[in-house]
Design an enzyme around this catalytic site. Structure first.
Site, PDB file in Angstrom:
ATOM      1  CE  LYS A 182      -2.910   2.642   3.201  1.00 22.57           C
ATOM      2  NZ  LYS A 182      -3.932   2.204   3.274  1.00 22.57           N
ATOM      3  CD  GLU A 197       9.133  -6.035   7.464  1.00 21.03           C
ATOM      4  OE1 GLU A 197       8.542  -4.628   6.789  1.00 21.03           O
ATOM      5  OE2 GLU A 197       8.825  -6.591   8.255  1.00 21.03           O
ATOM      6  N   GLY A 243      -4.627  -1.622   4.456  1.00 23.14           N
ATOM      7  CA  GLY A 243      -3.687  -3.087   4.281  1.00 23.14           C
ATOM      8  C   GLY A 243      -4.752  -4.004   4.584  1.00 23.14           C
ATOM      9  NE  ARG A 244      -6.374  -3.612  10.852  1.00 19.98           N
ATOM     10  CZ  ARG A 244      -6.150  -2.624  10.581  1.00 19.98           C
ATOM     11  NH1 ARG A 244      -4.718  -2.866  10.646  1.00 19.98           N
ATOM     12  NH2 ARG A 244      -6.048  -1.420  11.306  1.00 19.98           N
ATOM     13  CD  GLU A 252      -1.778  -4.543  11.593  1.00 21.01           C
ATOM     14  OE1 GLU A 252      -2.963  -4.353  10.365  1.00 21.01           O
ATOM     15  OE2 GLU A 252      -0.681  -4.656  11.781  1.00 21.01           O
ATOM     16  CG  HIS A 289      -5.130 -35.762  16.173  1.00 19.34           C
ATOM     17  ND1 HIS A 289      -4.900 -36.807  16.835  1.00 19.34           N
ATOM     18  CD2 HIS A 289      -6.059 -35.692  15.326  1.00 19.34           C
ATOM     19  CE1 HIS A 289      -6.217 -37.674  15.457  1.00 19.34           C
ATOM     20  NE2 HIS A 289      -7.152 -36.202  14.729  1.00 19.34           N
ATOM     21  CE  LYS A 324       5.299  -0.852  10.287  1.00 15.59           C
ATOM     22  NZ  LYS A 324       4.931  -0.597   9.442  1.00 15.59           N
TER      23      LYS A 324
END
Ligand code: F6P
Length: 533
Positions: A208, A214, A265-266, A351, A382, A491
């Site tokens: 965005k 990253e 963003g999400r 978030e 399990h 960050k």
């Protein structure tokens, strides 16, 4: 639009009294025994999703109080403000309009939705971009020279498209492979680069902001690798999905698909960030994905509060978090293709609602976002279901099951569904045992979401349902669910630490940070070695 914080409403106190009187000791088994209509009362259909809420610790009186809470906090007005394009993301001064990305063009809408006139120009920009992006997706699908699509993005620029491409694997065009690189850990990119050939690969740089360290690090490395292999045609092999087209151009990418600051963003899988999904399932499939979500938007916008599924789920979340004190919710998708659905929901919920201050910045005296976690069933059974059945904490579980499979292997699907239903049954029923170790207390709550099939439309509806339930609890809590300041400090510090690791200057650092950095910079090993036998 006025919002009242939940703890300042009469309903909040009434809910506390109800919890003290009957809520704490509420037993779902007794509730079923005394009310033959319980399943009907606490289950409902919403577009493409059926929901059974009847195994939850809730009765009609409590739900009525929760609905009163919604009314007293101004939930409906807050929802309407979002759908009117008001700047409800107050800390960033932004509209919240991911829902507009799945809205049909104005020309196709009935009179009632002509109210969208105030966001008409945004809607036409949405459709112009969508048409361009889907045309590009179709061109890439038809291009046999491109066999591998590598999405480089993180957070919302990774989780949504990755989750959806995996979920809709049965719809993915044969002959194309989709890879997702998110982590700055070079192992991830290196592993993908080992598998692809530059002349057959398309890199999608999804960000965005086009500043996320990253993504930028991975994008630079991918470009350097491409050029080192003799690749020159960046326009063919790189595209950017971003609101920051200028930065993408400066990076050297000319093929860009934009979106807008009013898409969090999400919440961005519906935008250009969904391009890998559009390439995987095609333009028609992507439009069905949007249509499923839009159907859920309309349900959220128009259904009466008491039959409004996102509202019922969001209010139940508040009941559990603030009155029962449950700290987490486990999500259990009984479909192997939904393997990234829990991770997707983690970002969406935590978030959005992992906030300790209200929208005005005042510290909250009550809890907000639960921890969201899970794995596909039956695998989770399990691993950690032991704790769900017999642990000291009560963890509400949200099952998702799909009625009709896409494979024809005999026996598997009924066994899968039987396991999902049986787990919900076991959590509720429990089992008496004198000896203790084999005793199941039962009365452990769960919700069961059921889809007819896992399709682009039903996935779209399911995800929009989750977005809106997060809106509901965030709205009642009085927080801004649409910012994420909490990710910023780390960050900033990561950049500083990176510089210090390079320079070796550890002055004025705390002892632990300096100690770790010293060990990371030293030539000598950090640990002893294992002695082989
Ligand atoms: O880490 C926070 C965050 O801003 C998320 O909200 C977002 O989804 C992710 O980083 C990626 O951001 P971008 O798409 O700008 O690279």
């Amino acid at each position: 639009m006025s919002r009242t914080r939940c703890d300042q409403t009469p309903a909040w106190g009434a809910l506390q009294s109800a919890f003290d009187a009957t809520g704490r000791a509420f037993d779902v088994r007794t509730a079923f025994a005394t009310d033959p209509q319980r399943f009907e009362t606490f289950s409902q259909s919403a577009p493409l999703v059926f929901a059974d809420l009847s195994k939850n610790r809730i009765d009609a009186a409590t739900e009525a109080l929760l609905l009163a809470l919604a009314q007293q906090t101004g939930l409906a007005a807050h929802r309407d403000a979002m759908f009117a394009g008001d700047k409800i993301n107050t800390t960033e001064g932004r509209q919240v309009m991911h829902w507009l990305l799945r809205n049909p063009p104005l020309a196709l809408m009935n009179k009632a939705r002509q109210a969208l006139q105030n966001v008409a120009s945004e809607l036409s920009a949405v459709h112009a971009t969508l048409d361009a992006m889907l045309a590009y997706a179709e061109a890439v699908r038809a291009d046999d020279g491109i066999t591998d699509v590598v999405n480089i993005g993180i957070g919302g620029s990774d989780l949504g498209p990755q989750m959806a491409v995996l979920a809709l694997d049965e719809f993915v065009l044969p002959g194309k492979r989709f890879h997702f690189v998110s982590n700055v850990d070079g192992h991830e990119l290196a592993a993908v680069l080992r598998k692809v050939q530059p002349e057959h690969t398309l890199f999608l740089v999804a960000s965005k902001t086009f500043t996320t360290i990253e993504t930028m690090t991975n994008a630079h490395s991918a470009k350097a690798w491409f050029e080192a292999q003799g690749g020159t045609d960046i326009a063919r092999h790189f595209a950017a999905l971003t609101t920051n087209v200028a930065a993408a151009n400066a990076f050297g990418i000319s093929t860009c698909f934009g979106f807008w600051d009013w898409v969090g963003g999400r919440y961005s899988v519906w935008s250009a960030i969904g391009l890998p999904l559009a390439m995987a399932i095609g333009a028609q499939g992507f439009r069905e994905f949007l249509a499923g979500a839009h159907a859920m938007d309309e349900h959220f916008r128009t259904a009466p509060l008491e039959r409004n599924l996102p509202i019922r789920l969001g209010l139940l979340d508040v009941w559990y978090r603030n009155f029962h004190g449950f700290t987490s919710r486990s999500v259990a998708p009984y479909h192997a293709a939904l393997k990234r659905y829990p991770a997707y929901l983690q970002q969406l919920e935590m978030e959005s609602n992992g906030k300790r201050v209200d929208a005005q910045g005042q510290a909250l005296p009550y809890a907000t976002s639960p921890v969201v976690w899970g794995e596909p069933g039956t695998n989770g059974q399990h691993a950690y279901f032991q704790m769900l059945h017999q642990g000291t904490d009560v963890v509400p579980v949200e099952f998702v099951a799909v009625k009709t499979p896409k494979h024809s292997l005999p026996g598997h699907h009924t066994l899968l569904l039987a396991n999902a239903v049986a787990q919900a049954q076991a959590l509720m029923q429990g089992k008496a045992d004198q000896g203790g170790h084999k005793h199941f207390t039962g009365n452990r709550p769960s919700t069961f979401l059921l889809l007819d099939d896992l399709s682009p439309a039903s996935l779209g509806a399911l995800i929009a349902l989750q977005e809106h339930r997060v809106f509901v609890s965030g709205s009642v809590w009085g927080i801004n669910s649409f910012d994420q300041w909490g990710v910023e400090l780390g960050k900033v510090l990561a950049k500083e630490v990176d510089v210090r690791l390079g320079s070796g200057d550890f002055s004025a650092l705390d002892g632990s940070t300096a100690g770790l950095l010293t060990r990371l910079r030293n030539d000598s090993p950090c640990t002893g070695t294992a002695v082989s036998h």
